[in-house]
Design a protein around this motif. Structure first.
Motif, short mmCIF file in Angstrom:
data_model
loop_
_atom_site.label_atom_id
_atom_site.label_comp_id
_atom_site.label_asym_id
_atom_site.label_seq_id
_atom_site.Cartn_x
_atom_site.Cartn_y
_atom_site.Cartn_z
N MET A 1 0.81 -1.21 0.00
CA MET A 1 0.00 0.00 0.00
C MET A 1 0.85 1.26 0.00
SD MET A 1 -3.08 -1.06 -0.16
CE MET A 1 -4.00 0.41 0.24
N SER A 2 2.14 1.13 -0.04
CA SER A 2 3.00 2.29 -0.06
C SER A 2 3.23 2.82 -1.47
CB SER A 2 4.36 1.97 0.58
OG SER A 2 5.00 0.95 -0.17
N ARG A 3 2.73 2.05 -2.51
CA ARG A 3 2.94 2.46 -3.88
C ARG A 3 2.08 3.68 -4.19
NH1 ARG A 3 0.15 0.91 -8.29
NH2 ARG A 3 -0.95 -0.66 -7.04
N ARG A 4 2.65 4.66 -4.88
CA ARG A 4 1.93 5.88 -5.22
C ARG A 4 1.20 5.68 -6.54
NH1 ARG A 4 5.64 11.06 -4.85
NH2 ARG A 4 3.61 11.95 -5.41
N GLY A 5 -0.04 6.12 -6.58
CA GLY A 5 -0.84 5.98 -7.79
C GLY A 5 -0.52 7.06 -8.79
N PRO A 6 -0.96 6.91 -10.03
CA PRO A 6 -0.70 7.88 -11.08
C PRO A 6 -1.52 9.13 -10.85
CG PRO A 6 -2.17 6.17 -11.89
CD PRO A 6 -1.75 5.74 -10.53
N ALA A 7 -1.09 10.22 -11.48
CA ALA A 7 -1.78 11.50 -11.36
C ALA A 7 -2.93 11.53 -12.34
CB ALA A 7 -0.82 12.66 -11.62
N VAL A 8 -4.08 11.00 -11.95
CA VAL A 8 -5.21 10.83 -12.86
C VAL A 8 -6.28 11.89 -12.65
CG1 VAL A 8 -4.83 8.37 -13.11
CG2 VAL A 8 -6.31 9.22 -11.28
N GLN A 201 -14.20 13.64 -5.51
CA GLN A 201 -14.15 12.77 -4.36
C GLN A 201 -14.02 11.29 -4.75
OE1 GLN A 201 -14.17 13.77 -0.92
NE2 GLN A 201 -13.38 11.68 -0.92
N ASP A 202 -14.77 10.90 -5.78
CA ASP A 202 -14.70 9.49 -6.22
C ASP A 202 -13.31 9.17 -6.76
OD1 ASP A 202 -17.33 9.21 -5.51
OD2 ASP A 202 -18.10 9.57 -7.54
N ASP A 203 -12.72 10.10 -7.52
CA ASP A 203 -11.37 9.86 -8.05
C ASP A 203 -10.34 9.79 -6.94
OD1 ASP A 203 -12.41 9.90 -10.62
OD2 ASP A 203 -12.05 12.06 -10.88
N VAL A 204 -10.53 10.63 -5.92
CA VAL A 204 -9.60 10.61 -4.79
C VAL A 204 -9.71 9.29 -4.04
CG1 VAL A 204 -9.10 11.67 -2.55
CG2 VAL A 204 -9.55 13.11 -4.54
N ASP A 205 -10.92 8.78 -3.86
CA ASP A 205 -11.09 7.48 -3.20
C ASP A 205 -10.41 6.38 -4.00
OD1 ASP A 205 -12.52 8.71 -1.22
OD2 ASP A 205 -14.50 8.26 -2.10
N LEU A 206 -10.52 6.48 -5.33
CA LEU A 206 -9.87 5.47 -6.17
C LEU A 206 -8.36 5.54 -6.04
CD1 LEU A 206 -10.05 3.27 -8.31
CD2 LEU A 206 -10.14 5.06 -10.06
N LEU A 207 -7.81 6.76 -5.97
CA LEU A 207 -6.37 6.91 -5.79
C LEU A 207 -5.92 6.31 -4.47
CD1 LEU A 207 -5.64 10.50 -7.16
CD2 LEU A 207 -4.96 8.32 -8.16
N VAL A 209 -7.33 3.82 -2.94
CA VAL A 209 -7.38 2.37 -3.08
C VAL A 209 -6.15 1.87 -3.82
CG1 VAL A 209 -8.64 0.46 -4.16
CG2 VAL A 209 -9.89 2.26 -2.94
N MET A 210 -5.68 2.69 -4.80
CA MET A 210 -4.50 2.32 -5.58
C MET A 210 -3.20 2.53 -4.80
SD MET A 210 -5.68 3.96 -9.22
CE MET A 210 -4.13 3.58 -10.00
N GLY A 211 -3.30 3.12 -3.62
CA GLY A 211 -2.12 3.28 -2.79
C GLY A 211 -1.58 4.69 -2.71
N ALA A 212 -2.28 5.67 -3.29
CA ALA A 212 -1.80 7.06 -3.24
C ALA A 212 -1.94 7.61 -1.82
CB ALA A 212 -2.60 7.92 -4.22
N THR A 213 -0.99 8.37 -1.42
CA THR A 213 -1.02 9.00 -0.10
C THR A 213 -1.77 10.33 -0.16
OG1 THR A 213 1.07 10.15 -0.47
CG2 THR A 213 1.18 7.92 0.46
N ASP A 214 -2.11 10.83 1.01
CA ASP A 214 -2.76 12.14 1.06
C ASP A 214 -1.83 13.23 0.51
OD1 ASP A 214 -4.89 10.91 2.21
OD2 ASP A 214 -4.52 11.65 4.24
#
Length: 299
Positions: A1-8, A201-207, A209-214
């Protein structure tokens, strides 16, 4: 879960991209003008403080009661020499210099013009005096009035004291205006950041889940707000600098001696050019802190 998600996050298509640059441009425009006014007033006040410290102006009336040995009135030049002789015995007088009549005439040209009226008008002779702090102006005024009737002593610093105080007050008001505009800009950025976060908000929740940090999510909003703020800030500053340049050119065509020209030093122009950078940094920090705080409150 430490992996950072893409900037989507597609923040460029948000409604904030349409109104935020214009609001920032307006606020930076007003802030730049207010900072320029504060710098001008500060420079004027310092110039008045240093230029008139210990300065006295002695006026010798063109028509006096001093008589020569044959009973005829003493000419103006002779009475000026009498005043200079009287000043020589006053302790604390550093320098006394008669002002040429051509220079005295130029002082009233803005009001009377340079035509026949000015040439026919009897002007008093002026003596520019530099006095030390030990000089008693009241005693000096009485001494000169007794030695050369028709002589008066003026203290420019006295009548400019209120003007300097007004300049300092307006300078403080200008800085308060800058602070208020900065506070309003922060409020606008906070609103824009919260609105953008709610829209995505939905995109942030998805990020998440993908492992993106705040911090990763807040960084996207930070860069988005920074780009919009710099776009509007540079535009607002450019318009403000053009406005100031036009005012500076116009001030040089206005004849007058009371106020200095509306000119800024190179360092002061650099300060004005830094306003959009400061505005962009303030907006970016405000956006990041706002998004981080909002994300911390999410379940």
């Amino acid at each position: 879960m430490s992996r950072r998600g893409p900037a989507v996050l597609s923040l460029r298509r948000d409604a904030t991209g349409r109104f935020l640059p214009w609001l920032i441009a307006l606020m930076v425009f007003l802030s730049t003008l207010a900072v320029a006014a504060a710098q001008l007033l500060s420079g004027w006040a310092q110039r008045w403080d240093s230029g008139l410290d210990g300065s006295l102006t002695i006026q010798v009336s063109p028509v006096g009661d001093v008589k020569k040995g044959d009973g005829t009135p003493a000419p103006l030049d002779e009475r000026v020499q009498m005043v200079l002789h009287a000043l020589g015995g006053v302790p604390g007088i550093i320098n006394a210099r008669p002002v040429p009549m051509a220079d005295a005439a130029r002082l009233v040209e803005p009001w009377l013009g340079d035509g026949a009226l000015l040439q026919d008008l009897p002007l008093p002779a002026l003596i520019d005096v530099t006095a030390g702090p030990a000089v008693d102006v009241t005693a000096l005024r009485q001494r000169l009035a007794a030695a050369v009737p028709g002589t008066s002593v003026e203290e420019p610093g006295v009548w400019l004291r209120d003007l300097r105080r007004l300049a300092r007050l307006v300078e403080a008001v200008a800085l308060v205006i800058v602070a208020l505009i900065g506070g309003a800009a922060v409020a606008v950025v906070v609103f824009a950041a919260k609105a953008g976060l709610a829209m995505h908000q939905d995109d942030v929740d998805l990020l998440h889940v993908m492992g993106a940090t705040d911090s990763h999510v807040a960084g996207q909003f930070q860069r988005h707000i920074l780009r919009l703020s710099l776009t509007g800030g540079v535009g607002g500053t450019a318009v403000a600098l053009v406005t100031l340049a036009v005012l500076s050119l116009l001030s040089r065509t206005v004849e007058g001696t009371l106020l200095p020209p509306l000119t800024l030093a190179p360092l002061q122009w650099l300060v004005l050019a830094a306003v959009p950078v400061v505005a962009g940094a303030l907006a970016a920090i405000s956006a990041r802190l706002t998004v981080l705080r909002a994300l911390e409150r999410l379940p």
